[in-house]
Design an enzyme around this catalytic site. Structure first.
Site: not given
Length: 206
Positions: A13, A36, A39
């Site tokens: 990812s 992050r 994600h």
């Protein structure tokens, strides 16, 4: 066939996110945080709407390394923060949204429990703040800064919504407080937790 190993899924990812992000104005460390956030949300728009102020990363990492208490405005943000990583630091995590004192003060003062919960946090000497839901909590932090009652080590200010959220974050960016915030209406408790997790992983690894 599909990928089954958790870290392999995450790494794949992150590779996809890296490819889409391309070159940015973020430092390498800031980029880790933004990745992050992407994600967590599946939303690439975050690469365009995140703003760092006051040397946020260095100050936040230093604060976490020094230990203390981190305040979150919701149970959702609290739940989303990696407790295994947190346990490797000298920090603990608190929220007061369900505290009976916050409920009582909210009724007496005619304001939100979220704002009153900030007062409880400050009364306990907490100076690290993670706000992902309530604009009134972010506004209250800034009022207490103005009153000289708190000097935040850092503020994660990403309250989500259409009433006061954008404005509270714009107000935060007027202050020379180490902070990360988003521009516009996007954010949320999951986003706030993802930022804390990115910081924790920088401090203690995975």
């Amino acid at each position: 066939m599909y990928i089954k190993k958790p870290m392999e899924i995450e790494n794949k990812s992150m590779d996809i996110i890296e490819d889409v992000m391309g070159d940015t104005n973020f430092s390498p460390e800031e980029k880790i945080v933004v990745k992050r956030m992407i994600h967590t949300t599946g939303d690439f728009d975050y690469r365009n709407i995140v703003e760092f102020k006051g040397d946020f990363l260095n100050n936040a990492i230093s604060a976490i390394k020094s230990g203390g208490t981190i305040y979150t405005d919701t149970k959702m943000a609290y739940s989303g923060i990696n407790k295994t990583a947190l346990s490797k630091t000298g920090c603990e995590l608190k929220y007061f949204i369900d505290d009976e004192r916050a409920k009582k003060f909210s009724k007496e003062l005619g304001t939100t429990r979220s704002a009153c919960a900030v007062d409880l946090a400050v009364s306990e000497g907490i100076d690290m703040f993670v706000i992902g839901n309530a604009p009134t909590a972010l506004f209250r932090i800034l009022e207490l800064v103005d009153a000289g009652k708190v000097d935040p080590k850092f503020v994660i200010g990403v309250p989500v919504g259409f009433v006061g959220a954008k404005e509270s974050r714009e107000e935060l960016r007027k202050y020379n407080i180490p902070s990360i915030s988003t521009v516009g209406t996007k954010g949320g408790s999951n986003v706030a937790a993802s930022i804390v997790n990115a910081l924790l992983y920088m401090v203690v690894g995975r």
